[in-house]
Write a protein that holds these residues in place. Structure first.
Motif, short mmCIF file in Angstrom:
data_model
loop_
_atom_site.label_atom_id
_atom_site.label_comp_id
_atom_site.label_asym_id
_atom_site.label_seq_id
_atom_site.Cartn_x
_atom_site.Cartn_y
_atom_site.Cartn_z
N LEU A 93 10.80 103.88 -34.22
CA LEU A 93 10.25 104.30 -32.93
C LEU A 93 8.94 105.06 -33.09
CD1 LEU A 93 13.47 105.47 -31.06
CD2 LEU A 93 12.09 103.45 -30.55
N ASP A 94 8.85 105.87 -34.14
CA ASP A 94 7.66 106.69 -34.40
C ASP A 94 6.57 105.81 -35.00
OD1 ASP A 94 5.86 108.73 -34.88
OD2 ASP A 94 6.94 109.49 -36.63
N ARG A 95 5.95 105.03 -34.15
CA ARG A 95 5.01 103.99 -34.60
C ARG A 95 3.77 104.55 -35.27
NH1 ARG A 95 6.06 99.00 -30.64
NH2 ARG A 95 8.29 99.24 -30.79
N ASN A 96 3.34 105.76 -34.88
CA ASN A 96 2.14 106.30 -35.51
C ASN A 96 2.47 107.19 -36.71
OD1 ASN A 96 3.04 108.68 -34.41
ND2 ASN A 96 1.27 109.01 -33.07
N GLY A 97 3.77 107.36 -37.02
CA GLY A 97 4.18 108.12 -38.19
C GLY A 97 3.91 109.60 -38.12
N GLY A 98 3.77 110.15 -36.92
CA GLY A 98 3.46 111.56 -36.75
C GLY A 98 4.64 112.49 -36.81
N GLY A 99 5.85 111.95 -36.89
CA GLY A 99 7.03 112.81 -36.96
C GLY A 99 7.62 113.16 -35.61
N PHE A 100 7.08 112.58 -34.54
CA PHE A 100 7.57 112.80 -33.19
C PHE A 100 7.62 111.47 -32.46
CE2 PHE A 100 5.59 116.70 -34.55
CZ PHE A 100 6.49 117.67 -34.13
N VAL A 101 8.55 111.36 -31.51
CA VAL A 101 8.65 110.14 -30.72
C VAL A 101 8.21 110.47 -29.30
CG1 VAL A 101 10.19 108.32 -29.88
CG2 VAL A 101 10.50 109.23 -32.17
N SER A 102 7.26 109.71 -28.81
CA SER A 102 6.73 109.93 -27.46
C SER A 102 7.55 109.17 -26.42
CB SER A 102 5.28 109.46 -27.39
OG SER A 102 5.24 108.04 -27.46
N ALA A 103 7.30 109.49 -25.16
CA ALA A 103 7.96 108.79 -24.05
C ALA A 103 7.65 107.30 -24.11
CB ALA A 103 7.52 109.39 -22.72
N ASP A 104 6.40 106.96 -24.39
CA ASP A 104 6.02 105.54 -24.47
C ASP A 104 6.78 104.82 -25.58
OD1 ASP A 104 4.23 105.79 -22.38
OD2 ASP A 104 2.50 106.12 -23.69
N GLU A 105 6.98 105.51 -26.70
CA GLU A 105 7.73 104.89 -27.80
C GLU A 105 9.19 104.70 -27.41
OE1 GLU A 105 5.12 106.38 -31.65
OE2 GLU A 105 6.38 107.85 -30.62
N PHE A 106 9.77 105.65 -26.67
CA PHE A 106 11.16 105.47 -26.21
C PHE A 106 11.27 104.29 -25.27
CE2 PHE A 106 12.23 109.79 -27.65
CZ PHE A 106 13.48 109.53 -28.18
N MET A 107 10.25 104.07 -24.47
CA MET A 107 10.32 102.98 -23.50
C MET A 107 10.26 101.61 -24.17
SD MET A 107 10.98 104.34 -20.67
CE MET A 107 10.71 103.09 -19.43
N THR A 108 10.02 101.54 -25.47
CA THR A 108 10.04 100.26 -26.18
C THR A 108 11.47 99.82 -26.49
OG1 THR A 108 9.85 101.23 -28.40
CG2 THR A 108 7.78 100.69 -27.23
N VAL A 109 12.44 100.72 -26.29
CA VAL A 109 13.85 100.37 -26.50
C VAL A 109 14.33 99.70 -25.21
CG1 VAL A 109 16.17 101.25 -26.96
CG2 VAL A 109 14.18 102.33 -28.05
N PRO A 110 14.63 98.39 -25.26
CA PRO A 110 14.98 97.66 -24.03
C PRO A 110 16.13 98.30 -23.24
CG PRO A 110 14.72 96.15 -25.85
CD PRO A 110 14.65 97.52 -26.43
N GLU A 111 17.18 98.75 -23.93
CA GLU A 111 18.32 99.34 -23.24
C GLU A 111 17.93 100.63 -22.53
OE1 GLU A 111 19.71 96.99 -26.76
OE2 GLU A 111 18.24 98.57 -26.48
N PHE A 112 17.00 101.34 -23.09
CA PHE A 112 16.53 102.57 -22.48
C PHE A 112 15.61 102.27 -21.30
CE2 PHE A 112 13.85 106.31 -22.05
CZ PHE A 112 14.81 107.31 -22.00
N ALA A 113 14.73 101.31 -21.48
CA ALA A 113 13.75 100.98 -20.44
C ALA A 113 14.41 100.51 -19.15
CB ALA A 113 12.79 99.91 -20.96
N VAL A 114 15.56 99.83 -19.24
CA VAL A 114 16.23 99.33 -18.03
C VAL A 114 17.23 100.33 -17.45
CG1 VAL A 114 15.92 96.92 -18.69
CG2 VAL A 114 18.05 98.09 -19.29
#
Length: 175
Positions: free
Chosen positions: A39-60
């Motif tokens: 989920l941490d696509r930029n490797g910064g050690g934190f997960v953003s709201a946008d990154e969470f929204m990439t999880v289909p089950e979460f987005a719906v």
């Protein structure tokens, strides 16, 4: 546990286990770490709201926008602590505290009729009219001994949900 590119040490795993009251096994924490790194696509050690929204089950999920205010900018330890509410090993009290935080939209320590109505609106969408939602919620509150003007605290939530068979669980796949 700085950068997500590093591997977890045994100490890190035990620290995370302690932080989440041993809601997850060591294997589950390692699996969650791998998922966190994905989920941490930029490797910064934190997960953003946008990154969470990439999880289909979460987005719906109809409550995803409410959950995002609790999730945005989590590090790994906070990520696991958030997910621990969904562990079968988490106490009913901790699950109720989590639900209360979801309902307490303005974070004032109280849940009002409008807060509950707003959640009901998210959950029912266009399947119910606003008038139907208000009528159902008023009836449910009255049956529980409350009025439309009641403000619920965490103690009230404990009293209302404390004897329930609350099922809020997800299975963590082991890699």
């Amino acid at each position: 546990m700085g950068s997500t590119s590093s591997m977890l040490t045994q100490y890190d795993i035990e620290e995370v286990q302690d932080h989440c009251s041993h809601a997850f096994s060591q294997q589950e924490i390692v699996s969650l770490y791998h998922r966190f790194c994905q989920l941490d696509r930029n490797g910064g050690g934190f997960v953003s709201a946008d990154e969470f929204m990439t999880v289909p089950e979460f987005a719906v999920n109809p409550l995803s926008q409410r959950l995002l205010r609790m999730l945005d900018g989590l590090n790994f330890k906070e990520f696991v602590a958030f997910l621990s509410a969904f562990s079968p090993h988490t106490s009913l009290q901790n699950k109720i505290e989590f639900i209360f935080r979801v309902y307490d939209t303005d974070c004032n320590g109280k849940v009002a009729f409008d807060d509950i109505l707003s959640i009901l609106r998210d959950l029912t969408g266009s399947f119910m009219t606003e008038q139907q939602r208000q009528k159902v919620l008023t009836h449910v509150l009255e049956e529980a001994g409350y009025t439309k003007d009641s403000h619920f605290t965490l103690t009230d939530f404990m009293k209302i949900l404390g004897n329930s068979d609350l099922k809020m669980e997800v299975e963590v796949p082991i890699d």
